[in-house]
Design a protein around this motif. Structure first.
Motif, PDB file in Angstrom:
ATOM      1  N   THR A 195       0.888  -1.334  -0.257  1.00  0.00           N
ATOM      2  CA  THR A 195       0.062  -0.543   0.137  1.00  0.00           C
ATOM      3  C   THR A 195       0.722   1.166   0.163  1.00  0.00           C
ATOM      4  O   THR A 195       0.845   2.297  -0.728  1.00  0.00           O
ATOM      5  CB  THR A 195      -1.165   0.348   0.960  1.00  0.00           C
ATOM      6  OG1 THR A 195      -0.953  -1.240   0.761  1.00  0.00           O
ATOM      7  CG2 THR A 195      -1.777   1.144   0.964  1.00  0.00           C
TER       8      THR A 195
ATOM      9  N   GLY B  87       4.702   4.956  -7.820  1.00  0.00           N
ATOM     10  CA  GLY B  87       3.740   4.917  -8.712  1.00  0.00           C
ATOM     11  C   GLY B  87       2.980   6.183  -8.246  1.00  0.00           C
ATOM     12  O   GLY B  87       2.845   6.911  -9.679  1.00  0.00           O
TER      13      GLY B  87
ATOM     14  N   VAL C 109      -4.911  -0.926  -4.637  1.00  0.00           N
ATOM     15  CA  VAL C 109      -4.960   0.818  -5.195  1.00  0.00           C
ATOM     16  C   VAL C 109      -6.349   1.623  -5.498  1.00  0.00           C
ATOM     17  O   VAL C 109      -6.205   2.330  -6.138  1.00  0.00           O
ATOM     18  CB  VAL C 109      -3.982   0.465  -6.935  1.00  0.00           C
ATOM     19  CG1 VAL C 109      -3.826   1.299  -8.014  1.00  0.00           C
ATOM     20  CG2 VAL C 109      -2.674   0.466  -7.149  1.00  0.00           C
TER      21      VAL C 109
ATOM     22  N   SER D 120       6.102  -3.567  -7.028  1.00  0.00           N
ATOM     23  CA  SER D 120       6.307  -4.858  -4.813  1.00  0.00           C
ATOM     24  C   SER D 120       6.022  -5.778  -4.569  1.00  0.00           C
ATOM     25  O   SER D 120       7.134  -6.764  -3.897  1.00  0.00           O
ATOM     26  CB  SER D 120       5.768  -3.372  -4.275  1.00  0.00           C
ATOM     27  OG  SER D 120       6.488  -2.268  -4.715  1.00  0.00           O
TER      28      SER D 120
ATOM     29  N   ALA E  47      -2.410  -6.082  -4.794  1.00  0.00           N
ATOM     30  CA  ALA E  47      -2.094  -5.012  -5.642  1.00  0.00           C
ATOM     31  C   ALA E  47      -3.452  -4.296  -6.499  1.00  0.00           C
ATOM     32  O   ALA E  47      -3.371  -3.335  -6.101  1.00  0.00           O
ATOM     33  CB  ALA E  47      -0.609  -5.451  -5.958  1.00  0.00           C
TER      34      ALA E  47
ATOM     35  N   ALA F 263       0.480   3.640  -9.485  1.00  0.00           N
ATOM     36  CA  ALA F 263       0.097   3.316  -8.454  1.00  0.00           C
ATOM     37  C   ALA F 263       0.048   1.843  -8.756  1.00  0.00           C
ATOM     38  O   ALA F 263       0.217   0.908  -7.916  1.00  0.00           O
ATOM     39  CB  ALA F 263      -1.106   3.411  -7.867  1.00  0.00           C
ATOM     40  N   LEU F 264      -0.732   1.011  -9.109  1.00  0.00           N
ATOM     41  CA  LEU F 264      -0.576  -0.320  -9.827  1.00  0.00           C
ATOM     42  C   LEU F 264       0.582  -0.810 -10.027  1.00  0.00           C
ATOM     43  O   LEU F 264       0.651  -1.702  -9.642  1.00  0.00           O
ATOM     44  CB  LEU F 264      -1.983  -0.043 -11.599  1.00  0.00           C
ATOM     45  CG  LEU F 264      -2.437  -1.842 -11.222  1.00  0.00           C
ATOM     46  CD1 LEU F 264      -3.146  -2.364 -10.424  1.00  0.00           C
ATOM     47  CD2 LEU F 264      -2.976  -1.716 -12.460  1.00  0.00           C
TER      48      LEU F 264
ATOM     49  N   ALA G 275       2.600  -1.077  -7.257  1.00  0.00           N
ATOM     50  CA  ALA G 275       2.101  -1.996  -6.419  1.00  0.00           C
ATOM     51  C   ALA G 275       2.514  -3.826  -6.994  1.00  0.00           C
ATOM     52  O   ALA G 275       2.799  -4.357  -6.155  1.00  0.00           O
ATOM     53  CB  ALA G 275       0.862  -1.770  -5.966  1.00  0.00           C
TER      54      ALA G 275
ATOM     55  N   SER H   5       3.054   1.557  -3.420  1.00  0.00           N
ATOM     56  CA  SER H   5       2.576   2.420  -4.532  1.00  0.00           C
ATOM     57  C   SER H   5       2.469   3.962  -4.641  1.00  0.00           C
ATOM     58  O   SER H   5       2.328   4.382  -5.981  1.00  0.00           O
ATOM     59  CB  SER H   5       0.892   1.971  -4.361  1.00  0.00           C
ATOM     60  OG  SER H   5       0.150   2.230  -2.999  1.00  0.00           O
TER      61      SER H   5
END
Length: 284
Positions: free
Chosen positions: A48, A54, A190, A76, A186, A69-70, A73, A51
């Motif tokens: 979390t 991103g 997001v 990661s 993930a 973010a996607l 995530a 992200s």
């Protein structure tokens, strides 16, 4: 309460927020049951917060921050799973590294973004009133995928969540299931950032499941209870926000905390009744 229900149908943004509350509760209930069962809460928190890196890069490049973010995530999640599986570094250590690196990368790129710095409070703490039709569409797709995935692969997912060694002896693709579930985790994180925010999202993923665990030990029933509790609490937080003008995300977590306290009290009362010795009536 009746006025609030009427306002949901009168104002589009409030209707979107109410629908997002239900959809987020369902998604977080399904995924949260898997996270808690596999004891991946800390790892999910790392994904979390990672992200955010991103989000910062996406702002710098001028693209949709949720796309950045996607990507961050999922990367990661795969990195944590890969490094821990090969034994080069522990899962907790990998999570801690990606957690801090992701946050620092996000802060750096937001600082480097030319012009007015974007308001990141909605990403950190969420603002369900900003959910639009596009976000609702993605939440609907996410819920449909989760329901279909758990409906078709329920046994394989449960076996992998509780006993990976046993699942491997049953010739189940444990590695594929692990990476697929990390992708789902993930994506869920997001797509719910706008609803609850990076800081508060972990509570929506874990607290409904913990509350449901006080009601049943069956995984399927626990998941259903978690979906209902999460949706009801998020709607309750939206109502509290409407009445008292406080952030809806924080209000939802406060509602969950109250419900958890009540559930623990009820559970303690049940246990005390079960342990209480029954009176023996003399046959005189």
């Amino acid at each position: 309460m009746l006025e609030f229900i009427q306002e949901i149908f009168n104002y589009r943004f409030l209707g979107h927020a109410a629908l997002a509350a239900v959809l987020s509760g369902i998604a977080c209930g399904i995924v949260g049951s898997y996270i808690v069962s596999r004891r991946l809460v800390f790892m999910s928190g790392g994904i979390t917060h990672a992200s955010f890196g991103g989000i910062g890069i996406a702002y710098y490049l001028g693209i949709n921050p949720l796309i950045g973010a996607l990507i961050f995530a999922i990367g990661s999640a795969f990195g944590i799973e890969l490094f821990s599986r090969r034994g080069k570094i522990s899962k907790d250590a990998a999570t801690g590294i990606l957690w801090s690196v992701g946050m620092s990368v996000g802060v750096i790129f937001v600082f480097l973004t030319p012009g007015y710095a974007p308001n990141l409070m909605s990403f950190l703490f969420g603002n369900i009133l900003l959910v639009d039709a596009g976000n609702l569409l993605w939440l609907c797709v996410l819920d449909a995928v989760l329901i279909l995935l758990f409906g078709l692969c329920y046994r394989a997912i449960v076996y992998t969540a509780f006993d990976r060694e046993f699942a491997a002896t049953q010739r189940l693709p444990v590695g594929v299931i692990g990476y697929a579930m990390m992708t789902v985790v993930a994506a869920t994180i997001v797509l719910n950032i706008k609803t609850m925010g990076i800081v508060l999202l972990m509570s929506l993923l874990t607290m409904p499941v913990v509350i449901a665990g006080t009601l049943t030990r069956d995984y399927r029933r626990m998941t259903l209870w978690a979906c209902g509790i999460g949706s009801a609490a998020t709607l309750g937080g939206l109502y509290v926000s409407y009445v008292s003008n406080v952030p809806s995300g924080a209000a939802a977590i406060a509602v969950l905390a109250v419900v958890y306290g009540l559930a623990r009290v009820v559970q303690a009362c049940r246990r005390s009744r079960q342990r209480r010795p029954k009176a023996v009536i003399s046959p005189e």
